[in-house]
Design an enzyme around this catalytic site. Structure first.
Site, mmCIF file in Angstrom:
data_model
loop_
_atom_site.group_PDB
_atom_site.id
_atom_site.type_symbol
_atom_site.label_atom_id
_atom_site.label_comp_id
_atom_site.label_asym_id
_atom_site.label_seq_id
_atom_site.Cartn_x
_atom_site.Cartn_y
_atom_site.Cartn_z
ATOM 1 N N GLU A 26 0.856 -1.195 0.000
ATOM 2 C CA GLU A 26 0.000 0.000 0.000
ATOM 3 C C GLU A 26 0.890 1.242 0.000
ATOM 4 O O GLU A 26 2.096 1.157 0.241
ATOM 5 C CB GLU A 26 -0.928 -0.015 1.227
ATOM 6 C CG GLU A 26 -1.978 -1.104 1.135
ATOM 7 C CD GLU A 26 -2.939 -1.130 2.313
ATOM 8 O OE1 GLU A 26 -2.636 -0.541 3.353
ATOM 9 O OE2 GLU A 26 -3.987 -1.768 2.179
ATOM 10 N N HIS A 78 -9.234 9.488 2.374
ATOM 11 C CA HIS A 78 -8.787 8.374 1.534
ATOM 12 C C HIS A 78 -8.980 8.803 0.088
ATOM 13 O O HIS A 78 -10.033 9.336 -0.267
ATOM 14 C CB HIS A 78 -9.617 7.119 1.834
ATOM 15 C CG HIS A 78 -8.977 5.864 1.312
ATOM 16 N ND1 HIS A 78 -8.873 5.590 -0.038
ATOM 17 C CD2 HIS A 78 -8.397 4.816 1.948
ATOM 18 C CE1 HIS A 78 -8.263 4.418 -0.189
ATOM 19 N NE2 HIS A 78 -7.954 3.937 0.994
ATOM 20 N N ARG A 116 -1.088 8.739 1.208
ATOM 21 C CA ARG A 116 -2.426 9.159 0.791
ATOM 22 C C ARG A 116 -2.689 10.652 0.834
ATOM 23 O O ARG A 116 -3.526 11.128 0.076
ATOM 24 C CB ARG A 116 -3.552 8.543 1.598
ATOM 25 C CG ARG A 116 -3.338 7.611 2.613
ATOM 26 C CD ARG A 116 -4.672 7.058 3.005
ATOM 27 N NE ARG A 116 -4.588 5.648 2.757
ATOM 28 C CZ ARG A 116 -5.039 4.743 3.596
ATOM 29 N NH1 ARG A 116 -5.645 5.098 4.686
ATOM 30 N NH2 ARG A 116 -4.922 3.488 3.304
ATOM 31 N N HIS A 125 -11.691 9.704 6.019
ATOM 32 C CA HIS A 125 -11.452 8.268 6.255
ATOM 33 C C HIS A 125 -10.981 7.962 7.671
ATOM 34 O O HIS A 125 -11.437 7.000 8.288
ATOM 35 C CB HIS A 125 -10.400 7.813 5.249
ATOM 36 C CG HIS A 125 -10.060 6.360 5.291
ATOM 37 N ND1 HIS A 125 -10.979 5.367 5.038
ATOM 38 C CD2 HIS A 125 -8.885 5.719 5.540
ATOM 39 C CE1 HIS A 125 -10.390 4.182 5.130
ATOM 40 N NE2 HIS A 125 -9.124 4.372 5.458
ATOM 41 N N ARG A 147 -1.446 9.138 8.864
ATOM 42 C CA ARG A 147 -1.320 7.713 9.173
ATOM 43 C C ARG A 147 -0.854 6.918 7.959
ATOM 44 O O ARG A 147 -1.382 7.073 6.857
ATOM 45 C CB ARG A 147 -2.674 7.160 9.620
ATOM 46 C CG ARG A 147 -2.668 5.665 9.873
ATOM 47 C CD ARG A 147 -4.037 5.205 10.312
ATOM 48 N NE ARG A 147 -5.013 5.319 9.259
ATOM 49 C CZ ARG A 147 -5.407 4.330 8.482
ATOM 50 N NH1 ARG A 147 -4.887 3.123 8.630
ATOM 51 N NH2 ARG A 147 -6.325 4.515 7.564
HETATM 52 P P1 FAD Z 1 -14.182 1.036 15.342
HETATM 53 O O1 FAD Z 1 -13.854 -0.196 14.640
HETATM 54 O O2 FAD Z 1 -14.764 2.136 14.538
HETATM 55 O O3 FAD Z 1 -15.217 0.687 16.503
HETATM 56 C C1 FAD Z 1 -15.838 1.701 17.252
HETATM 57 C C2 FAD Z 1 -16.943 1.063 18.056
HETATM 58 O O4 FAD Z 1 -17.404 1.972 19.042
HETATM 59 C C3 FAD Z 1 -18.169 0.670 17.257
HETATM 60 O O5 FAD Z 1 -18.579 -0.588 17.708
HETATM 61 C C4 FAD Z 1 -19.202 1.725 17.643
HETATM 62 O O6 FAD Z 1 -20.512 1.292 17.531
HETATM 63 C C5 FAD Z 1 -18.823 1.936 19.085
HETATM 64 N N1 FAD Z 1 -19.262 3.214 19.665
HETATM 65 C C6 FAD Z 1 -18.966 4.463 19.237
HETATM 66 N N2 FAD Z 1 -19.522 5.367 20.053
HETATM 67 C C7 FAD Z 1 -20.180 4.681 21.025
HETATM 68 C C8 FAD Z 1 -20.954 5.053 22.138
HETATM 69 N N3 FAD Z 1 -21.202 6.337 22.445
HETATM 70 N N4 FAD Z 1 -21.486 4.089 22.890
HETATM 71 C C9 FAD Z 1 -21.284 2.782 22.608
HETATM 72 N N5 FAD Z 1 -20.556 2.369 21.548
HETATM 73 C C10 FAD Z 1 -20.017 3.313 20.775
HETATM 74 N N6 FAD Z 1 -7.163 0.359 8.897
HETATM 75 C C11 FAD Z 1 -6.200 -0.542 8.681
HETATM 76 O O7 FAD Z 1 -5.258 -0.664 9.479
HETATM 77 N N7 FAD Z 1 -6.261 -1.346 7.580
HETATM 78 C C12 FAD Z 1 -7.266 -1.276 6.670
HETATM 79 O O8 FAD Z 1 -7.304 -2.032 5.711
HETATM 80 C C13 FAD Z 1 -8.287 -0.320 6.879
HETATM 81 N N8 FAD Z 1 -9.310 -0.197 6.005
HETATM 82 C C14 FAD Z 1 -10.338 0.646 6.306
HETATM 83 C C15 FAD Z 1 -11.450 0.683 5.470
HETATM 84 C C16 FAD Z 1 -12.538 1.473 5.787
HETATM 85 C C17 FAD Z 1 -13.742 1.504 4.885
HETATM 86 C C18 FAD Z 1 -12.505 2.255 6.956
HETATM 87 C C19 FAD Z 1 -13.672 3.119 7.321
HETATM 88 C C20 FAD Z 1 -11.399 2.242 7.783
HETATM 89 C C21 FAD Z 1 -10.306 1.447 7.467
HETATM 90 N N9 FAD Z 1 -9.189 1.383 8.288
HETATM 91 C C22 FAD Z 1 -8.205 0.481 8.038
HETATM 92 C C23 FAD Z 1 -9.160 2.114 9.551
HETATM 93 C C24 FAD Z 1 -9.554 1.145 10.652
HETATM 94 O O9 FAD Z 1 -10.601 0.338 10.229
HETATM 95 C C25 FAD Z 1 -9.974 1.861 11.921
HETATM 96 O O10 FAD Z 1 -9.091 2.855 12.243
HETATM 97 C C26 FAD Z 1 -10.011 0.895 13.071
HETATM 98 O O11 FAD Z 1 -10.787 -0.178 12.697
HETATM 99 C C27 FAD Z 1 -10.566 1.554 14.289
HETATM 100 O O12 FAD Z 1 -10.901 0.550 15.208
HETATM 101 P P2 FAD Z 1 -11.562 0.950 16.567
HETATM 102 O O13 FAD Z 1 -11.813 -0.307 17.295
HETATM 103 O O14 FAD Z 1 -10.787 2.014 17.209
HETATM 104 O O15 FAD Z 1 -12.958 1.638 16.139
HETATM 105 C C1 SIN Z 2 -7.472 0.533 2.274
HETATM 106 O O1 SIN Z 2 -7.714 -0.653 2.123
HETATM 107 O O2 SIN Z 2 -7.184 1.311 1.372
HETATM 108 C C2 SIN Z 2 -7.562 1.096 3.643
HETATM 109 C C3 SIN Z 2 -6.316 0.866 4.358
HETATM 110 C C4 SIN Z 2 -6.225 1.757 5.554
HETATM 111 O O3 SIN Z 2 -7.036 2.661 5.727
HETATM 112 O O4 SIN Z 2 -5.299 1.567 6.322
#
Ligand code: FAD
Ligand code: SIN
Length: 520
Positions: A112, A234, A280, A341, A376
């Protein structure tokens, strides 16, 4: 009844892994999530998770790539800690049941933007879904985990600690969406794993849950929040009237996809010698520049020069989604636009996820550990959830906090039923549009001033509404989102330079002084 050793807010990779590790260590945990467990940013992760697992790669190289993407603002100690603990995190995931894509006997590594080597482990092009399914299965059957789906945290409960004189977190208020009641939870430890705030913008790759709740709650409770101006856009979100927030993974460029204008002209060579695989921020700004220059509403990402078998093997999910919209990516280019993103800033924590409030932790996208700096590196965020999550659990176990003071119940006696719900939906739309128009990929003093004036008006109106009427999930989220928007704008105004993801027409150069933007 609602007394727990730890309440974990959020069921993304950060929350699920922390809940599981705590429960495996014998702690009684509540896992609170505002929708179904699997509705989170983590579920939609496509590209994968970065880790050095190949002997041709090195920790030093992963560290350097992360520091370069972060444009001078990463905390090098954090970067080293997370990169060096990545292989153990991957092993933990594999033991938890995640089967990464293999090529012959080896794990297949994709590439990537910003990575100088192939080092991204993935499960085809739906890595997040595979990880979250495996972990949800485990937490759902764990006897020490109480799952509270459709419960949205409203605010933290803090008090001053008599012995240390500092502030401590002792619980929280949680709105049960099914019964419309606010519950009070006693917790010796509260872990914010609530994700980012992509929904502050009109166009985003994030699902609806990404409303910055944890960042807003922590800020209201008195925590410092850092580097909120660094919102990652993104470069390639699908541009189609029937597709909401569908990402076209960076791995498509990693495997040879090229960016063109709608007339087929390639343009990245005019912007960066790394072409489509530049970090990015550079690619998103290049697309923004070309779209404005030629007045086009999208650009194209073309992978159709690869064989259909190759596309099906690497990107089955993207292929199927596009085909369902009448677009055969093995034959034609994909229309794409940049979209909000990832929230690089967040609640300031140390390497064990500790905030400045005792008993309160933050992990994952809602936190700011210093890993991402001003931008990032792709696929570093899933990794951060796991590595900091493990250290956080070790800290909770070592500190053995055990407190349960009498808590004041939620009081609804002074408020009435909401009179005009339209205020909420109108302000929600206005907020997201103004953030897109004035606080987007390219900023200026004038745009930020305009944005701040409008956001302050919205904030006052929303706070007044919150004070007078019964709360609802939409109101809780909007109150958080408007505060997070204010933090983004104020941080952007404080940064008098262009660095990483923050680009200002008034200060186009990177300054000499390197500092975080801190708000409290
Ligand atoms: P999240 O996975 O967003 O989870 C947050 C949780 O908190 C959810 O369950 C939500 O419902 C809950 N929540 C929020 N507020 C409250 C509240 N007030 N009360 C109760 N629950 C609440 N990163 C990578 O490293 N590799 C990738 O390939 C990648 N691809 C991505 C693709 C997409 C489409 C997106 C959007 C992001 C991507 N990212 C990627 C970034 C990565 O997915 C996120 O940064 C990471 O998953 C964040 O994880 P998290 O557990 O912190 O939050
Ligand atoms: C992607 O698959 O392009 C997302 C990867 C990331 O957000 O880290």
């Amino acid at each position: 009844m609602n007394k727990f050793s730890a309440v974990v807010l959020g069921s993304g990779l950060a929350g699920l892994s922390v809940a599981l590790r705590l429960a495996d260590a014998g702690q009684k945990v509540a896992l609170v999530s505002k929708r179904e467990l699997s509705e989170c940013n983590s579920f939609y992760a496509q590209g994968g998770i970065a880790a050095v697992v190949n002997q041709n790669d090195s920790f030093e190289s992963h560290i350097q790539d992360t520091l370069i993407a972060g444009a001078g603002l990463c905390n090098s100690e954090t970067v080293k800690f997370i990169v060096e603990n990545a292989p153990a995190a991957i092993e933990w995931l594999m033991k938890a049941g995640v089967n990464f894509t293999r090529e012959k006997n080896d794990i297949h590594l994709t590439r990537e933007g910003g990575h100088s080597a192939r080092r991204v482990l993935h499960v085809a092009d739906a890595t997040g879904a595979a990880i979250i399914r495996a972990l949800v299965e485990r937490v759902s059957t764990h006897s020490l985990i109480t799952i509270c789906e459709h419960h949205i945290a409203v605010d933290l409960i803090t008090q001053s600690n008599d012995s240390s004189g500092s502030k401590e977190c002792v619980g929280l208020y949680v709105f049960d969406i099914k019964t419309n009641q606010v519950k009070t939870f006693n917790a010796s430890n509260v872990v914010l794993a609530t994700g980012g705030a992509g929904k502050a913008y009109l166009y985003t790759t994030n699902p609806d849950v990404a409303t910055g709740d944890g960042i807003a709650m922590a800020f209201r409770a008195g925590c410092s929040v850092a580097n909120m101006e660094f919102i990652q856009f993104h470069p390639t979100c699908l541009y189609h009237e029937k597709a909401k927030s569908f990402l076209i993974s960076e791995a498509v460029r990693g495997e040879g996809g090229i960016l063109t204008l709608p007339d087929g002209r390639r343009f990245m060579e005019d912007h960066d010698q790394r072409l489509e695989l530049a970090p990015r921020d550079i690619v998103a700004r290049a697309i923004d520049f070309e779209m404005k220059k030629y007045g086009v509403d999208h650009v194209c990402l073309d992978i159709s020069h690869k064989s259909k078998d190759f596309i099906l093997e690497h990107f089955p999910n993207i292929y199927a989604k596009c085909l369902s919209l009448g677009l055969d990516i093995s034959r034609e280019p994909i229309p794409v636009v940049p979209a909000a993103h990832y929230t690089c800033g967040g609640v300031v924590t140390d390497l064990a996820g500790k905030t400045s409030i005792e008993g309160l932790y933050a992990v994952g996208e809602c936190a700011c550990t210093g890993l991402h700096g001003a931008n990032r590196l792709a696929s570093n965020s899933l990794l951060e959830c796991l590595v900091i999550g493990e250290a956080l659990v070790a800290n909770i176990l070592a500190e053995k906090r055990d407190i349960s003071p009498e808590l004041i119940r939620w009081d609804e006696s002074q408020v009435s039923d909401a009179d005009e719900e339209i205020v909420i939906s109108h302000n929600w739309d206005e907020l997201r549009r103004l953030m897109w128009d004035y606080v987007g990929i390219v900023r200026s003093n004038k745009r930020l001033d305009r944005a701040l004036r409008r956001v302050c008006l919205l904030r006052d109106e929303i706070n007044e509404y919150y004070a007078n009427f019964k709360i609802s999930p939409d109101l809780i989220e909007l109150r958080n989102l408007v505060l997070v928007a204010e933090l983004i704008i104020k941080s952007a105004k404080m940064r008098k330079e262009s660095r990483g993801l923050h680009f200002s027409l008034d200060y186009p150069e990177c300054g000499n002084e390197i500092s975080d933007t801190l708000l409290r």
